[in-house]
Design a protein around this motif. Structure first.
Motif, PDB file in Angstrom:
ATOM      1  N   LYS A   1       0.872  -1.095   0.283  1.00 32.59           N
ATOM      2  CA  LYS A   1      -0.104  -0.124  -0.108  1.00 32.59           C
ATOM      3  C   LYS A   1       0.979   1.117  -0.035  1.00 32.59           C
ATOM      4  CE  LYS A   1      -3.859  -1.938   2.063  1.00 32.59           C
ATOM      5  NZ  LYS A   1      -4.284  -2.510   3.397  1.00 32.59           N
ATOM      6  N   LYS A   2       0.662   1.795  -1.216  1.00 32.10           N
ATOM      7  CA  LYS A   2       1.888   3.251  -1.356  1.00 32.10           C
ATOM      8  C   LYS A   2       1.347   4.273  -0.155  1.00 32.10           C
ATOM      9  CE  LYS A   2       4.370   2.022  -4.303  1.00 32.10           C
ATOM     10  NZ  LYS A   2       5.846   1.883  -4.248  1.00 32.10           N
ATOM     11  N   ARG A   3       2.319   4.820   0.280  1.00 29.30           N
ATOM     12  CA  ARG A   3       2.018   6.189   1.242  1.00 29.30           C
ATOM     13  C   ARG A   3       0.760   5.912   2.202  1.00 29.30           C
ATOM     14  NH1 ARG A   3       4.266  10.616  -0.701  1.00 29.30           N
ATOM     15  NH2 ARG A   3       2.517  11.936   0.237  1.00 29.30           N
ATOM     16  N   TYR A   4       0.869   4.441   2.803  1.00 27.71           N
ATOM     17  CA  TYR A   4      -0.167   4.116   3.730  1.00 27.71           C
ATOM     18  C   TYR A   4      -0.249   4.944   4.925  1.00 27.71           C
ATOM     19  CZ  TYR A   4      -3.004   0.868   6.406  1.00 27.71           C
ATOM     20  OH  TYR A   4      -4.030   0.388   7.449  1.00 27.71           O
ATOM     21  N   TYR A   5       0.964   5.133   5.558  1.00 26.10           N
ATOM     22  CA  TYR A   5       1.096   5.684   6.882  1.00 26.10           C
ATOM     23  C   TYR A   5       0.784   7.286   7.052  1.00 26.10           C
ATOM     24  CZ  TYR A   5       2.009   0.988   8.550  1.00 26.10           C
ATOM     25  OH  TYR A   5       1.726  -0.363   8.648  1.00 26.10           O
ATOM     26  N   PHE A   6      -0.021   7.653   7.844  1.00 23.90           N
ATOM     27  CA  PHE A   6      -0.332   9.027   8.276  1.00 23.90           C
ATOM     28  C   PHE A   6       0.854   9.710   8.686  1.00 23.90           C
ATOM     29  CE2 PHE A   6      -1.730  12.445  11.104  1.00 23.90           C
ATOM     30  CZ  PHE A   6      -2.528  13.182  10.278  1.00 23.90           C
ATOM     31  N   GLY A   7       1.193  11.118   8.188  1.00 25.28           N
ATOM     32  CA  GLY A   7       2.309  11.604   8.751  1.00 25.28           C
ATOM     33  C   GLY A   7       3.534  11.617   7.883  1.00 25.28           C
ATOM     34  N   ASP A   8       4.073  10.175   7.987  1.00 28.21           N
ATOM     35  CA  ASP A   8       5.480  10.238   7.001  1.00 28.21           C
ATOM     36  C   ASP A   8       5.293   9.697   5.750  1.00 28.21           C
ATOM     37  OD1 ASP A   8       5.034   7.713   7.508  1.00 28.21           O
ATOM     38  OD2 ASP A   8       6.902   7.345   8.857  1.00 28.21           O
ATOM     39  N   HIS A   9       3.860   9.137   5.295  1.00 28.33           N
ATOM     40  CA  HIS A   9       3.555   8.384   4.231  1.00 28.33           C
ATOM     41  C   HIS A   9       4.385   7.221   3.692  1.00 28.33           C
ATOM     42  CE1 HIS A   9       0.722  11.830   3.922  1.00 28.33           C
ATOM     43  NE2 HIS A   9       1.537  12.480   4.029  1.00 28.33           N
ATOM     44  N   GLU A  10       4.824   6.505   4.797  1.00 33.15           N
ATOM     45  CA  GLU A  10       5.831   5.470   4.408  1.00 33.15           C
ATOM     46  C   GLU A  10       4.756   4.450   3.820  1.00 33.15           C
ATOM     47  OE1 GLU A  10       8.771   2.245   6.445  1.00 33.15           O
ATOM     48  OE2 GLU A  10       8.060   4.062   7.553  1.00 33.15           O
ATOM     49  N   ASP A  11       5.172   3.618   2.950  1.00 30.76           N
ATOM     50  CA  ASP A  11       4.837   2.223   2.260  1.00 30.76           C
ATOM     51  C   ASP A  11       4.289   1.547   3.396  1.00 30.76           C
ATOM     52  OD1 ASP A  11       4.811   3.742  -0.030  1.00 30.76           O
ATOM     53  OD2 ASP A  11       6.189   2.479  -0.889  1.00 30.76           O
ATOM     54  N   ALA A  12       3.293   0.778   3.330  1.00 32.91           N
ATOM     55  CA  ALA A  12       2.958  -0.455   4.111  1.00 32.91           C
ATOM     56  C   ALA A  12       2.925  -1.782   3.137  1.00 32.91           C
ATOM     57  CB  ALA A  12       1.505  -0.502   4.747  1.00 32.91           C
ATOM     58  N   ILE A  13       3.415  -2.985   3.885  1.00 30.79           N
ATOM     59  CA  ILE A  13       3.353  -4.224   3.063  1.00 30.79           C
ATOM     60  C   ILE A  13       2.309  -4.810   3.807  1.00 30.79           C
ATOM     61  CG2 ILE A  13       4.689  -6.295   2.953  1.00 30.79           C
ATOM     62  CD1 ILE A  13       7.387  -4.893   3.187  1.00 30.79           C
ATOM     63  N   ASP A  14       1.358  -5.423   2.939  1.00 28.04           N
ATOM     64  CA  ASP A  14       0.347  -6.237   3.158  1.00 28.04           C
ATOM     65  C   ASP A  14       0.978  -7.694   3.462  1.00 28.04           C
ATOM     66  OD1 ASP A  14      -1.888  -4.636   2.976  1.00 28.04           O
ATOM     67  OD2 ASP A  14      -1.957  -4.691   0.969  1.00 28.04           O
ATOM     68  N   MET A  15       0.605  -8.228   4.613  1.00 25.16           N
ATOM     69  CA  MET A  15       0.832  -9.541   4.752  1.00 25.16           C
ATOM     70  C   MET A  15      -0.235 -10.551   5.067  1.00 25.16           C
ATOM     71  SD  MET A  15       4.581  -9.217   6.527  1.00 25.16           S
ATOM     72  CE  MET A  15       5.242 -10.775   6.315  1.00 25.16           C
ATOM     73  N   THR A  16      -0.219 -11.905   4.606  1.00 24.28           N
ATOM     74  CA  THR A  16      -1.385 -12.603   4.869  1.00 24.28           C
ATOM     75  C   THR A  16      -1.075 -14.107   5.355  1.00 24.28           C
ATOM     76  OG1 THR A  16      -2.592 -11.556   3.054  1.00 24.28           O
ATOM     77  CG2 THR A  16      -3.459 -13.840   3.617  1.00 24.28           C
ATOM     78  N   TYR A  17      -1.657 -14.502   6.296  1.00 24.65           N
ATOM     79  CA  TYR A  17      -1.481 -16.068   6.865  1.00 24.65           C
ATOM     80  C   TYR A  17      -2.658 -16.658   6.541  1.00 24.65           C
ATOM     81  CZ  TYR A  17      -0.732 -19.601  10.206  1.00 24.65           C
ATOM     82  OH  TYR A  17      -0.574 -20.786  10.882  1.00 24.65           O
ATOM     83  N   ARG A  18      -2.491 -17.776   5.862  1.00 23.29           N
ATOM     84  CA  ARG A  18      -3.491 -18.506   5.214  1.00 23.29           C
ATOM     85  C   ARG A  18      -3.873 -19.618   6.024  1.00 23.29           C
ATOM     86  NH1 ARG A  18      -4.631 -15.859   0.744  1.00 23.29           N
ATOM     87  NH2 ARG A  18      -3.132 -14.893  -0.408  1.00 23.29           N
TER      88      ARG A  18
END
Length: 192
Positions: A168-185
């Protein structure tokens, strides 16, 4: 015919609600993680100031979630499950999860361990607790977002069996750092 359907539907939803309530109950309040005993319980509104203090310690003085966000989550009557861990009456870790029956997904909303208690297995314990509850509800996935720069957390999640599933690009409020989505199946299981 309609009356019988209503009775069936009522029984079905009542059984589901009872099962869900059992899954969200903490039976054993003292848990052993490594060589140390911790008090493990559901989070309360009165825990919020200490949860914010942990966030400040973890995130260099910042609080990704504010007091109102935590209180709103804790006041929700269904779908949310927040837990805390205490050592000698000091809150040292917490984790929150949104349980979505429709999507059959348990989404980790927040997890933090005070820096003085990191590396002791508390994050692993909290994540396993949420995964166990999702399994008992016969969910399909446990999901979360993690900061791109937080390689320690990513390593923990990978060790638990999560996979990177997107960015997720620019996900975090404030610094707009990207987030990595992670999934446990979760493995498909019969209901208990």
């Amino acid at each position: 015919m309609l009356r019988k359907f209503k009775e069936y539907f009522h029984k079905l939803t009542t059984n589901h609600d009872q099962h869900r309530q059992q899954v969200m109950t903490i039976d054993q309040h003292i848990v052993q993680v490594g060589a140390t005993g911790y008090y493990f319980s559901r989070a309360l509104i009165t825990d919020v100031p200490e949860m914010l203090a942990i966030e400040r310690a973890v995130y260099a003085g910042k609080t990704p979630w504010d007091e109102n966000a935590f209180k709103t989550e804790l006041r929700r009557q269904s779908g949310r499950f927040y837990v805390v861990m205490r050592h000698e009456d000091r809150l040292v870790a917490f984790c929150g999860c949104a349980f979505d029956d429709r999507r059959q997904d348990a989404h980790i909303t927040n997890i933090a361990v005070h820096p003085e208690f990191q590396g002791r297995g508390l994050g692993h314990f909290l994540m396993r607790e949420m995964i166990k509850r999702a399994q008992r509800l016969a969910y399909r996935t446990v999901t979360l977002e993690v900061r791109y720069s937080n390689v320690d957390a990513q390593q923990l999640y990978l060790e638990l069996g999560f996979e990177k599933s997107g960015i997720k690009k620019r996900y975090y409020f404030g610094d707009h750092e990207d987030a990595i989505d992670m999934t446990y199946r979760l493995p498909v299981m019969a209901n208990d």
